[in-house]
Design a protein around this motif. Structure first.
Motif, short mmCIF file in Angstrom:
data_model
loop_
_atom_site.label_atom_id
_atom_site.label_comp_id
_atom_site.label_asym_id
_atom_site.label_seq_id
_atom_site.Cartn_x
_atom_site.Cartn_y
_atom_site.Cartn_z
N ASP A 5 0.82 -1.21 0.00
CA ASP A 5 0.00 0.00 0.00
C ASP A 5 0.85 1.26 0.00
OD1 ASP A 5 -2.56 0.92 -0.26
OD2 ASP A 5 -2.83 1.23 1.88
N TYR A 64 2.12 11.15 3.30
CA TYR A 64 1.31 10.00 2.88
C TYR A 64 1.37 8.91 3.93
CZ TYR A 64 -0.19 11.55 -1.68
OH TYR A 64 -0.84 12.22 -2.68
N VAL A 65 0.21 8.55 4.46
CA VAL A 65 0.09 7.44 5.40
C VAL A 65 0.10 6.13 4.61
CG1 VAL A 65 -1.37 6.40 7.18
CG2 VAL A 65 -1.20 8.89 7.00
N ASP A 66 -0.60 6.13 3.48
CA ASP A 66 -0.57 5.03 2.51
C ASP A 66 -0.86 5.66 1.15
OD1 ASP A 66 -3.40 5.30 2.26
OD2 ASP A 66 -3.74 3.82 3.82
N ARG A 68 -3.48 6.19 -0.37
CA ARG A 68 -4.73 6.94 -0.47
C ARG A 68 -4.85 8.08 0.53
NH1 ARG A 68 -5.63 1.85 -0.02
NH2 ARG A 68 -6.41 2.03 2.08
N GLU A 69 -4.27 7.90 1.69
CA GLU A 69 -4.54 8.82 2.80
C GLU A 69 -3.34 9.70 3.12
OE1 GLU A 69 -5.70 8.68 7.53
OE2 GLU A 69 -5.69 6.83 6.40
N VAL A 70 -3.62 11.00 3.34
CA VAL A 70 -2.57 11.92 3.75
C VAL A 70 -2.87 12.47 5.14
CG1 VAL A 70 -1.88 12.63 1.43
CG2 VAL A 70 -3.68 13.90 2.60
N ARG A 71 -1.80 12.75 5.85
CA ARG A 71 -1.91 13.44 7.14
C ARG A 71 -1.39 14.85 6.91
NH1 ARG A 71 0.10 9.86 10.90
NH2 ARG A 71 -2.05 9.20 11.11
N HIS A 103 -6.81 17.64 1.11
CA HIS A 103 -7.37 16.28 1.06
C HIS A 103 -8.06 16.02 -0.28
CE1 HIS A 103 -6.48 14.58 4.98
NE2 HIS A 103 -6.71 15.77 5.51
N GLN A 107 -7.18 13.10 -3.05
CA GLN A 107 -8.17 12.20 -3.65
C GLN A 107 -8.11 12.26 -5.18
OE1 GLN A 107 -11.89 13.41 -1.87
NE2 GLN A 107 -11.73 11.84 -0.29
N HIS A 110 -5.30 10.18 -6.54
CA HIS A 110 -5.29 8.78 -6.12
C HIS A 110 -4.86 7.86 -7.27
CE1 HIS A 110 -7.26 4.84 -5.01
NE2 HIS A 110 -6.30 5.00 -4.13
#
Length: 115
Positions: A5, A64-66, A68-71, A103, A107, A110
């Protein structure tokens, strides 16, 4: 982050994709600069400058946490090159607004980050 991921794009290419995409997700009168974070290859540095007489500049760390997801973390807010109090209502509202736009950009990208 597990290997399956993780990001499948280089940091420089990612920063360039963000630089092309983020201006489309923020207010058209604002501007954005996206650069790779030299300390962490999973992180980008995003600076958003507001238009008009306010002349605020918001610096964010986008990690990037993975795929798809950002912090998103606020680093600093400046006005005319000087740090300002981030706790005022107007600044908090702008921070929330820009965080949402960041965010949205993640997306939108992605397909690039998960390729």
């Amino acid at each position: 982050m597990n290997k399956q991921d993780g990001l499948r794009i280089g940091q420089q290419q990612l920063a360039e994709a963000w630089q092309r995409t983020l201006p489309n997700t923020i207010h058209e009168t604002d501007s954005a600069i996206v650069k790779p974070d030299e300390a962490n290859e999973q992180t980008l540095r995003v600076t958003i400058q507001t238009a008009g007489h306010q002349m605020y500049s918001f610096d964010f760390s986008v990690r990037y946490v993975d795929s798809r997801e950002v912090r998103v973390e606020l680093i600093d807010v400046e006005r005319d090159g000087r740090s300002v109090d981030e706790r005022t209502d107007i600044i908090q509202q702008l921070i929330q607004d820009y965080t949402r736009h960041i965010h949205e950009c993640a997306q939108t990208l992605h397909a690039v980050t998960n390729a």
